[in-house]
Design a protein around this motif. Structure first.
Motif, PDB file in Angstrom:
ATOM      1  N   ASP A   3       0.821  -1.043  -0.058  1.00 33.11           N
ATOM      2  CA  ASP A   3       0.131   0.065   0.241  1.00 33.11           C
ATOM      3  C   ASP A   3       0.796   1.213  -0.221  1.00 33.11           C
ATOM      4  N   GLN A 231      -2.467   1.271  -3.779  1.00 30.62           N
ATOM      5  CA  GLN A 231      -3.730   0.551  -3.236  1.00 30.62           C
ATOM      6  C   GLN A 231      -3.332  -0.616  -2.359  1.00 30.62           C
ATOM      7  N   SER A 232      -4.042  -0.688  -1.416  1.00 29.63           N
ATOM      8  CA  SER A 232      -3.783  -1.952  -0.505  1.00 29.63           C
ATOM      9  C   SER A 232      -4.413  -3.280  -0.870  1.00 29.63           C
ATOM     10  N   ARG A 233      -3.425  -4.052  -0.784  1.00 28.68           N
ATOM     11  CA  ARG A 233      -3.908  -5.497  -1.385  1.00 28.68           C
ATOM     12  C   ARG A 233      -3.293  -6.538  -0.512  1.00 28.68           C
TER      13      ARG A 233
END
Length: 437
Positions: A3, A231-233
């Motif tokens: 992220d 983006q957080s994954r």
């Protein structure tokens, strides 16, 4: 998946100056006290070493054709502890292959989309002014879901040229993040596979410091930092596992093309990497379980390799009982002979019958999918592998049994099947990952 906020530095095509911008940005951000994690989009073997020199952190390849989502997330997770990620694209922003791979078609745009990193487009504006905005606007709108931070104008001829070009960008609604004056001394030395290797640059540290100063003088670094997003994954995958416990790895100016994520995965799993230099006539460690010869530039050092008797003797002794594998340049070094561009024939290790020549150059470039006919270190027969091939050598003789059935990205067979003889194997493609399909 990370992220961490990031940016992807790309361009409409190769040769527009994105590597100079990349190295200068990495060093300038590092000088500002940030921990900067570099990445390379696509299957480049050379740029990550330059990134390491500029950022002080190992750079890793992200490849949407060769890698599935799990491996992409595991590699992105290497940004742990970094303040910002900066990735360098390959070729043009949208350039990829025709047939989808593990996660996509292999373009830099896909990497930016997967990671959520806005694109910074480095645009060569030589020979145009307001018209450059039409090019930039097309790149910004070609994929509506692609995050787009803005443009850096490169090779600006004068203050008037900059003013007119900025006017066009303003009319197109595009953010100009910097304008770099034309300077002929801001190019890195190249040879037939692209840039020279980082270890060969005569004064790399001074060059990178100069790029950083140049970027700081002409680019809005604060605006770039503000544009970074991510983006957080979750991290759903793992790095590749080692093919052996003790791996003797050839490592010098002739053999250096190994993907960083492979070495990181091997070390993280507890494997011991035992470097040795064929150019220094060093034999591989006698207690190694596996000898691995990466790609590189053996054709530039063929005479030295032919005279390296301890190196060749060590290989022969190892091959009697344990595996050896060579990739591209390493494969050529395992063969019977290598003919240089002047037509001089040099004796190689002779563990395979391969004879290659640079006297008549033939261009080989592209992704490869291989299904093994025989075992290769770390893989059983029938295993499918993904890799990349890039060289100019011509095969004159390849008498040994083929190692694999090899195809390009679109599934078309290629004649470079690799070879095997006893415990020795070789391929022209550089391994990236097993095929998850």
């Amino acid at each position: 998946m990370t992220d961490r906020p990031g940016l992807l530095i790309s361009a409409p095509s190769s040769g527009t100056g994105k590597t100079t911008v990349m190295l200068g940005l990495l060093r300038a951000l590092r000088e500002d006290g940030l921990a900067v994690q570099p990445f390379k989009s696509g299957p480049d073997y050379i740029d990550p070493a330059f990134h390491l020199a500029a950022a002080g952190r190992a750079s890793f390849n992200l490849d949407t054709w060769a890698m599935d989502g799990g491996l992409l997330s595991a590699i992105a997770a290497q940004a742990e502890g970094a303040d910002i990620c900066v990735a360098e694209g390959s070729m043009g922003l949208y350039d990829g292959v025709a047939t989808r791979g593990q996660s996509g078609f292999g373009s830099s745009a896909e990497t930016a989309q997967r990671m959520g990193w806005p694109v910074v487009l480095v645009l060569d504006v030589g020979g145009q002014a307001q018209s450059a905005a039409a090019t930039a606007l097309g790149f910004a709108r070609y994929a509506p879901d692609l995050p787009f931070a803005g443009v850096i104008l490169n090779r600006v001829a004068s203050a008037r040229h900059e003013r007119l070009t900025r006017l066009g960008m303003e009319r197109a609604g595009l953010t100009v993040l910097g304008a770099l004056p034309r300077r002929g001394d801001l190019t890195l030395p190249e040879r037939h596979l692209g840039l020279i290797q980082a270890v060969e640059h005569p004064d790399l540290e001074a060059a990178i410091a100069g790029y950083a100063t140049f970027l700081r003088d002409h680019v809005d670094l604060e605006a770039l930092r503000s544009a970074a997003l991510g983006q957080s994954r979750p991290n759903t995958g793992a790095l590749p596992t080692p093919p052996a416990q003790r791996i003797a790895l050839a490592r010098d100016a002739a053999f250096s093309f190994t993907y960083p994520h492979l070495l990181k995965g091997w070390r993280d799993a507890g494997a011991e990497i035992l470097p040795f230099s064929p150019l220094a006539d060093e034999a591989p460690a006698p207690d190694a379980d596996l000898v691995w010869l990466p790609g590189g530039y053996p054709e530039l050092h063929a005479g030295t390799l032919a005279a390296a008797e301890q190196f060749r003797a060590g290989l022969c002794k190892h091959a009697a009982t344990r595996p050896i594998h060579g990739e591209c340049g390493g494969y050529m070094a395992l063969g019977a002979a290598l003919i240089d561009k002047e037509g001089v024939r040099h004796q190689m290790a002779g563990l395979l019958g391969l004879v290659t020549s640079y006297e008549k150059r033939k261009f080989h470039l592209g992704y490869r999918r291989a299904v093994l006919d025989a075992p290769m270190p770390g893989f059983r027969p029938g295993s499918a592998l993904r890799g990349h091939e890039f060289h100019y050598s011509t095969i004159l003789d390849q008498p040994d049994a083929p190692l694999a059935q090899v195809a390009d990205a679109d599934g078309n067979p290629v004649p470079e099947t690799g070879s095997r003889r006893g415990h020795v194997s070789g391929t022209f493609f550089h391994l990236i990952t097993p095929d998850a399909a």
